[in-house]
Design a protein around this motif. Structure first.
Motif, PDB file in Angstrom:
ATOM      1  N   ASN A 109       0.849  -1.183   0.000  1.00 51.28           N
ATOM      2  CA  ASN A 109       0.000   0.000   0.000  1.00 51.28           C
ATOM      3  C   ASN A 109       0.892   1.242   0.000  1.00 51.28           C
ATOM      4  O   ASN A 109       1.551   1.542   0.985  1.00 51.28           O
ATOM      5  N   ILE A 110       0.888   1.958  -1.113  1.00 51.35           N
ATOM      6  CA  ILE A 110       1.687   3.170  -1.252  1.00 51.35           C
ATOM      7  C   ILE A 110       0.750   4.330  -1.543  1.00 51.35           C
ATOM      8  O   ILE A 110       0.112   4.374  -2.598  1.00 51.35           O
ATOM      9  N   ASP A 111       0.621   5.227  -0.587  1.00 50.04           N
ATOM     10  CA  ASP A 111      -0.268   6.388  -0.727  1.00 50.04           C
ATOM     11  C   ASP A 111      -1.674   5.964  -1.106  1.00 50.04           C
ATOM     12  O   ASP A 111      -2.304   6.527  -2.013  1.00 50.04           O
ATOM     13  N   ASN A 112      -2.173   4.922  -0.403  1.00 50.63           N
ATOM     14  CA  ASN A 112      -3.533   4.400  -0.603  1.00 50.63           C
ATOM     15  C   ASN A 112      -3.768   3.840  -2.005  1.00 50.63           C
ATOM     16  O   ASN A 112      -4.908   3.767  -2.473  1.00 50.63           O
ATOM     17  N   SER A 113      -2.688   3.405  -2.649  1.00 48.51           N
ATOM     18  CA  SER A 113      -2.786   2.727  -3.931  1.00 48.51           C
ATOM     19  C   SER A 113      -2.023   1.416  -3.833  1.00 48.51           C
ATOM     20  O   SER A 113      -0.872   1.396  -3.379  1.00 48.51           O
ATOM     21  N   TRP A 114      -2.633   0.311  -4.253  1.00 53.70           N
ATOM     22  CA  TRP A 114      -2.046  -1.011  -4.095  1.00 53.70           C
ATOM     23  C   TRP A 114      -1.260  -1.408  -5.332  1.00 53.70           C
ATOM     24  O   TRP A 114      -1.733  -1.274  -6.459  1.00 53.70           O
ATOM     25  N   SER A 115      -0.037  -1.897  -5.100  1.00 49.43           N
ATOM     26  CA  SER A 115       0.835  -2.342  -6.176  1.00 49.43           C
ATOM     27  C   SER A 115       1.361  -3.728  -5.853  1.00 49.43           C
ATOM     28  O   SER A 115       1.478  -4.118  -4.691  1.00 49.43           O
ATOM     29  N   GLY A 116       1.723  -4.486  -6.909  1.00 50.61           N
ATOM     30  CA  GLY A 116       2.245  -5.834  -6.735  1.00 50.61           C
ATOM     31  C   GLY A 116       1.402  -6.853  -7.470  1.00 50.61           C
ATOM     32  O   GLY A 116       0.386  -6.518  -8.091  1.00 50.61           O
ATOM     33  N   THR A 117       1.808  -8.116  -7.413  1.00 51.74           N
ATOM     34  CA  THR A 117       1.114  -9.159  -8.155  1.00 51.74           C
ATOM     35  C   THR A 117      -0.060  -9.760  -7.401  1.00 51.74           C
ATOM     36  O   THR A 117      -0.852 -10.497  -7.987  1.00 51.74           O
ATOM     37  N   LEU A 118      -0.187  -9.490  -6.098  1.00 51.20           N
ATOM     38  CA  LEU A 118      -1.357  -9.950  -5.359  1.00 51.20           C
ATOM     39  C   LEU A 118      -2.476  -8.941  -5.576  1.00 51.20           C
ATOM     40  O   LEU A 118      -2.476  -7.860  -4.997  1.00 51.20           O
ATOM     41  N   VAL A 119      -3.418  -9.323  -6.405  1.00 54.23           N
ATOM     42  CA  VAL A 119      -4.504  -8.422  -6.786  1.00 54.23           C
ATOM     43  C   VAL A 119      -5.774  -8.715  -6.000  1.00 54.23           C
ATOM     44  O   VAL A 119      -6.479  -7.803  -5.569  1.00 54.23           O
ATOM     45  N   ALA A 120      -6.078 -10.002  -5.820  1.00 55.45           N
ATOM     46  CA  ALA A 120      -7.352 -10.395  -5.226  1.00 55.45           C
ATOM     47  C   ALA A 120      -7.144 -11.345  -4.051  1.00 55.45           C
ATOM     48  O   ALA A 120      -6.221 -12.159  -4.047  1.00 55.45           O
ATOM     49  N   LEU A 121      -8.014 -11.235  -3.057  1.00 59.77           N
ATOM     50  CA  LEU A 121      -8.074 -12.186  -1.961  1.00 59.77           C
ATOM     51  C   LEU A 121      -9.080 -13.269  -2.333  1.00 59.77           C
ATOM     52  O   LEU A 121     -10.176 -12.970  -2.813  1.00 59.77           O
ATOM     53  N   GLU A 122      -8.709 -14.538  -2.089  1.00 59.27           N
ATOM     54  CA  GLU A 122      -9.510 -15.663  -2.550  1.00 59.27           C
ATOM     55  C   GLU A 122      -9.921 -16.567  -1.397  1.00 59.27           C
ATOM     56  O   GLU A 122      -9.155 -16.764  -0.450  1.00 59.27           O
ATOM     57  N   GLY A 123     -11.125 -17.123  -1.505  1.00 53.10           N
ATOM     58  CA  GLY A 123     -11.579 -18.109  -0.544  1.00 53.10           C
ATOM     59  C   GLY A 123     -10.672 -19.321  -0.541  1.00 53.10           C
ATOM     60  O   GLY A 123     -10.113 -19.692  -1.575  1.00 53.10           O
ATOM     61  N   SER A 124     -10.503 -19.925   0.624  1.00 52.18           N
ATOM     62  CA  SER A 124      -9.637 -21.088   0.882  1.00 52.18           C
ATOM     63  C   SER A 124      -8.163 -20.718   0.964  1.00 52.18           C
ATOM     64  O   SER A 124      -7.325 -21.596   1.145  1.00 52.18           O
ATOM     65  N   LYS A 125      -7.829 -19.437   0.844  1.00 49.84           N
ATOM     66  CA  LYS A 125      -6.441 -19.002   0.949  1.00 49.84           C
ATOM     67  C   LYS A 125      -6.202 -18.261   2.271  1.00 49.84           C
ATOM     68  O   LYS A 125      -7.116 -17.675   2.845  1.00 49.84           O
ATOM     69  N   GLY A 126      -4.958 -18.299   2.727  1.00 54.51           N
ATOM     70  CA  GLY A 126      -4.548 -17.530   3.894  1.00 54.51           C
ATOM     71  C   GLY A 126      -3.548 -16.460   3.484  1.00 54.51           C
ATOM     72  O   GLY A 126      -2.909 -16.582   2.428  1.00 54.51           O
ATOM     73  N   TYR A 127      -3.394 -15.432   4.296  1.00 57.88           N
ATOM     74  CA  TYR A 127      -2.547 -14.300   3.934  1.00 57.88           C
ATOM     75  C   TYR A 127      -1.838 -13.731   5.164  1.00 57.88           C
ATOM     76  O   TYR A 127      -2.380 -13.737   6.273  1.00 57.88           O
ATOM     77  N   TRP A 128      -0.623 -13.237   4.923  1.00 53.73           N
ATOM     78  CA  TRP A 128       0.036 -12.397   5.920  1.00 53.73           C
ATOM     79  C   TRP A 128      -0.444 -10.965   5.701  1.00 53.73           C
ATOM     80  O   TRP A 128      -0.269 -10.404   4.615  1.00 53.73           O
ATOM     81  N   LEU A 129      -1.051 -10.375   6.702  1.00 50.90           N
ATOM     82  CA  LEU A 129      -1.422  -8.964   6.687  1.00 50.90           C
ATOM     83  C   LEU A 129      -0.418  -8.229   7.561  1.00 50.90           C
ATOM     84  O   LEU A 129      -0.242  -8.564   8.728  1.00 50.90           O
ATOM     85  N   VAL A 130       0.257  -7.235   6.986  1.00 52.24           N
ATOM     86  CA  VAL A 130       1.251  -6.445   7.717  1.00 52.24           C
ATOM     87  C   VAL A 130       0.569  -5.167   8.197  1.00 52.24           C
ATOM     88  O   VAL A 130       0.262  -4.278   7.399  1.00 52.24           O
ATOM     89  N   ALA A 131       0.311  -5.106   9.497  1.00 52.77           N
ATOM     90  CA  ALA A 131      -0.451  -4.001  10.076  1.00 52.77           C
ATOM     91  C   ALA A 131       0.472  -2.888  10.544  1.00 52.77           C
ATOM     92  O   ALA A 131       1.541  -3.141  11.105  1.00 52.77           O
ATOM     93  N   LEU A 132       0.037  -1.662  10.327  1.00 53.24           N
ATOM     94  CA  LEU A 132       0.785  -0.495  10.777  1.00 53.24           C
ATOM     95  C   LEU A 132       0.487  -0.138  12.224  1.00 53.24           C
ATOM     96  O   LEU A 132       1.187   0.679  12.825  1.00 53.24           O
TER      97      LEU A 132
END
Length: 229
Positions: A109-132
């Motif tokens: 998340n750069i200035d409230n704009s998302w960049s990178g190859t992870l575009v969508a969150l999907e069911g049955s998947k887990g994710y690392w969320l890096v919290a500020l």
């Protein structure tokens, strides 16, 4: 739900399960380790010996799950069957999130704009969320708008000479811009991450803030030379 019950459909094909700071391995039919229960708000790395399908039988999981996050890395679930753009799933909570990391893909998340190859969150998947910061939130429920339904793009295959093994210990470089001999990169160029002379990640250039994975050693992959802390 107990680890034994939820992974029973995999039989001996499952080798281990890793959560946030906990784990368990299957030895001679018995689960051993600090991870004994699977929670609906948590994400997990599951190690299998060969391709398989996990079938979970039981009561439906409540989709309105409250996530209590601490500063830094949180390994969490995504509760909906429908995929969502990262920004749609987070809504007003996006300002408290620095990055999302999935299996071999990441978004920053750069200035409230998302960049990178992870575009969508999907069911049955887990994710690392890096919290500020420390905060509590619920994912936004998909609104059913067909124009907003998205699938996570399949990554372009890397040539075998630059291939690498997925690890549960992974990091990402986000490359804002790069040139070779003064020439800007194009989509046929590959950025490769090495640890000494061992390839630990690679990605075709996709423009500003391309995310380059860098795989680390864990207890499951049989590869020498991957990154260590």
């Amino acid at each position: 739900v107990s680890v034994e019950n939820i992974f029973s459909s995999l039989g001996d094909n499952v080798g281990g399960i890793i959560g946030e700071g906990v784990g368990a391995v299957l030895l001679n039919g018995t689960w051993i380790g600090s991870l004994t229960e699977i929670s609906s708000d948590q994400g997990y790395w599951l190690k299998v010996n060969e391709d398989d399908i996990l079938i979970v039988i039981g009561d439906p999981v409540e989709t309105q799950i409250s996530y209590d996050l601490h500063f830094g890395n949180n390994l969490i679930s995504y509760p909906y069957e429908e995929s969502q753009y990262v920004e749609d799933a987070l809504g007003d909570n996006a300002g408290s999130v620095f990055a999302f990391i999935g299996e071999g893909a990441a978004a920053i998340n750069i200035d409230n704009s998302w960049s990178g190859t992870l575009v969508a969150l999907e069911g049955s998947k887990g994710y690392w969320l890096v919290a500020l910061e420390e905060f509590t939130f619920l994912f936004n429920e998909p609104d059913g708008d067909l124009s907003r339904i998205v699938k996570q793009p399949v990554q372009r295959s890397i040539p075998e000479v630059y291939s690498y093994t997925q690890s549960s210990k992974q990091s990402f470089y986000f490359i804002e811009r790069a040139t070779i001999g003064g020439r800007s990169l194009d989509t046929d160029d590959i950025i490769i991450a090495y640890n000494d002379d061992v390839v630990v990640g690679a990605r075709y250039w996709s423009g500003e803030y391309t995310d380059i994975p860098a795989m680390g050693m864990d207890e499951y992959i049989k590869v020498d030379g991957y990154c260590k802390p």
